[in-house]
Design a protein around this motif. Sequence first.
Motif, PDB file in Angstrom:
ATOM      1  N   ILE A 115      56.339  12.750  13.039  1.00  0.00           N
ATOM      2  CA  ILE A 115      54.945  12.847  13.523  1.00  0.00           C
ATOM      3  C   ILE A 115      54.203  13.948  12.756  1.00  0.00           C
ATOM      4  N   LEU A 116      54.873  15.067  12.565  1.00  0.00           N
ATOM      5  CA  LEU A 116      54.262  16.189  11.830  1.00  0.00           C
ATOM      6  C   LEU A 116      53.788  15.742  10.448  1.00  0.00           C
ATOM      7  N   ALA A 117      54.580  14.893   9.815  1.00  0.00           N
ATOM      8  CA  ALA A 117      54.281  14.498   8.435  1.00  0.00           C
ATOM      9  C   ALA A 117      53.430  13.241   8.336  1.00  0.00           C
ATOM     10  N   ALA A 118      52.986  12.696   9.465  1.00  0.00           N
ATOM     11  CA  ALA A 118      52.181  11.465   9.424  1.00  0.00           C
ATOM     12  C   ALA A 118      50.985  11.674   8.498  1.00  0.00           C
ATOM     13  N   GLY A 126      48.458   8.549  17.012  1.00  0.00           N
ATOM     14  CA  GLY A 126      49.371   7.579  17.627  1.00  0.00           C
ATOM     15  C   GLY A 126      50.714   8.212  17.929  1.00  0.00           C
ATOM     16  N   GLY A 127      51.243   8.952  16.945  1.00  0.00           N
ATOM     17  CA  GLY A 127      52.561   9.579  17.121  1.00  0.00           C
ATOM     18  C   GLY A 127      52.538  10.641  18.207  1.00  0.00           C
ATOM     19  N   VAL A 128      51.519  11.510  18.172  1.00  0.00           N
ATOM     20  CA  VAL A 128      51.461  12.603  19.151  1.00  0.00           C
ATOM     21  C   VAL A 128      51.202  12.060  20.554  1.00  0.00           C
ATOM     22  N   TYR A 129      50.104  11.309  20.693  1.00  0.00           N
ATOM     23  CA  TYR A 129      49.655  10.971  22.052  1.00  0.00           C
ATOM     24  C   TYR A 129      50.317   9.703  22.596  1.00  0.00           C
ATOM     25  N   SER A 130      50.219   8.594  21.841  1.00  0.00           N
ATOM     26  CA  SER A 130      50.742   7.325  22.392  1.00  0.00           C
ATOM     27  C   SER A 130      52.254   7.349  22.528  1.00  0.00           C
ATOM     28  N   ILE A 131      52.929   8.087  21.665  1.00  0.00           N
ATOM     29  CA  ILE A 131      54.395   8.051  21.727  1.00  0.00           C
ATOM     30  C   ILE A 131      54.968   9.332  22.340  1.00  0.00           C
ATOM     31  N   ALA A 132      54.725  10.485  21.684  1.00  0.00           N
ATOM     32  CA  ALA A 132      55.418  11.712  22.121  1.00  0.00           C
ATOM     33  C   ALA A 132      54.950  12.195  23.493  1.00  0.00           C
ATOM     34  N   VAL A 133      53.641  12.346  23.662  1.00  0.00           N
ATOM     35  CA  VAL A 133      53.133  12.865  24.941  1.00  0.00           C
ATOM     36  C   VAL A 133      53.461  11.881  26.076  1.00  0.00           C
ATOM     37  N   MET A 134      53.302  10.615  25.784  1.00  0.00           N
ATOM     38  CA  MET A 134      53.599   9.584  26.791  1.00  0.00           C
ATOM     39  C   MET A 134      55.087   9.635  27.183  1.00  0.00           C
ATOM     40  N   SER A 135      55.976   9.704  26.207  1.00  0.00           N
ATOM     41  CA  SER A 135      57.420   9.718  26.515  1.00  0.00           C
ATOM     42  C   SER A 135      57.801  10.996  27.257  1.00  0.00           C
TER      43      SER A 135
END
Length: 482
Positions: A115-118, A126-135
Motif C-alpha cells: 500500500i505504501l508503494a502504490a 483503495g489500499g488504505v481505506y477500502s482494504i486496510a482500514v476496513m479489515s
Amino acid sequence: MPTPKPLENYTSYNGLPQLAGLCTVEEAGKPGLSVEECVRRLKRFHYAFKRLHQILTARITAEPIYELKTGFAHHAYLCAEHVTALRTRIAEMREPPLGLEDVPHPALEAFFDEILAAPTTRELLGGVYSIAVMSLDLAIRDYVNATNPLTDAPSRRALRFARLELDDMLKWGKACDAGLDHGPSEPGWAKLLYVLQDLLDTAGGIDGAETVDSALQQKVLPRCYSATPYQYDPVPRRDERFTDPWNQGVNAESFLYNETFPARAKALMMLYKRLREIDVPEMMASIIAQTPGKPWGYYRDMSRQLWDEARHAMMGEVGFVALGVDWTKVKITFNWSYRLNTECTPMERHGVLYFIEQGLMPKTGKRHEFEVGQQSGLPLIATLQDFDWADEVLHSQIGRQWYVPEFGTLQKALAYGDQAWSKVLSNWATVKAQGLTNHENWWPAVYAQACAAEGVVPDPVVLAFDETYEGKRADLQRIAAE
Ligand SMILES: [Fe+2]
Ligand SMILES: [Fe+2]
C-alpha cells in the motif's frame, strides 16, 4: 426437567444497571479471550495503526490534491493517537519487553509495504481505506465481540474510540473515491487488490485469528509495487488551484507590521499566511518519514503538530471563503517546503521549524496577529488567530521536548536552526532568473475582491502595496536589470 440457567435468571437489583453499566452479568458470564490472545491481537492492531500512520504521513508531501493532503494529515494523526493508546494498554497487560517494534507476521508487513508503494492516488486510497482500514475495523469488531466485557473493559474502551475514528476514516475514503471516480480506471488496481488479499490471507487476517492452510504458509509472498523498497518522495506537489507556486511576490510580514494599514486588510493578509502553511505538513512529513528509530512519543507529537499546521492552512481557506475571496487567486508558494526537503537534512529542517516558531512567541508574533484579528471587527478572524496562537504554545513545547535536547543548550539549538534557515532563506532572484515565476503581485486583485464583497471602496494606499521579500519591487527590478 430443563436445567436452570443461573446467569439468565439473575435479575438486577431494583432494576439498576448491572456491573457499572459495562454489560449484563449474563454477558460477563462467558469466558472470552485469554490475556495471551488479547495481547497477541492488540499487538496486531497496534502494528496496523503504526503502518497506516507511516503510509499516510509519507504520502502527504507529493500528493497534489489539497483535500487529500490535509485528509492524510488528519488521519495520520488519528492513527498515531490509537498507536499510543494501544501501546499503553498492552503495557498494562504484560511485563516488558513488549516487542512492540516487532513485525507480527511477514505477510502483514508485505501487505502494508504494498500500500505504501502504490504508485497512484486512487490505488493508495483503495489500499488504505477500502482494504486496510476496513479489515482493521472488522478485526477490532471481532475482538470486541469475543473478549470478556468485564475482565477486558480497558481494552474495549480503547478500541471503542478507535472504531469511532476508523468509521470516520472509512466514510472519508469512500467519499474521496466517489469524488475522484471520473477518470479512466486504474490498470494496476485489480492486481494490487489480488496481491493484498493474498497477503492478508497468508497473515491470517489483520488479527491473525484466521487459520492459514499449510500451502499458503509455504508460499512465497507476492509483491507487486514493493518488490523494490519504497522511496519517500520529498518533492511537494500541488493541484491546479495552486498556480505559480514559486511566487514570493508579496511580503506579508511587512504589510502586517505597517502601522498605517487598517486591521481589516491585515486580516486578509493573515489568511494568506495561514493558507500558506500548507507547506509545513509537506515539510514535517519529510522529517517524520526520514527520521527512523525515535521513541514513539516523538512520532505522536510530530504528527499532532503536522496536523495542526494542516488545520492552520484550512483556517486560511475558511477565512477567505467567509470574506468572499477566491483563494485560488492568492499565490501560495511551496518554495519553503521544496527547498528544505531537497536541500537540508531532517535535523536541519527541524531546526528551521523550531527557529521560526521561537520567533512567533514574543509579543510581536502570534499575540499581534490575534490582536489584529480582534481589531478587524471580524469575529471569525479573531477566533482563527486565537487558536492559531494556542497551537503555537503546544508546538513550542514539542520543540523543547524533541529538538532542543539534541543540542544540549537552547542557544546551540537555535543557532543551528538559524544557520540552516540562512542557507535557504532567499532565492527570490534565482527562481525568477530560472523562469519559474515573475513574482506577480497578486495583492491588489485579492484586496479589491474582498472590498467588493464587503461593498466598500478599496483604500488606494493599501491597494498599492507592492513590497516583496527583498524590499520594494522597483529596487528588485533594478537589481534584476543589473
Ligand atoms: Fe501554524
Ligand atoms: Fe506551528
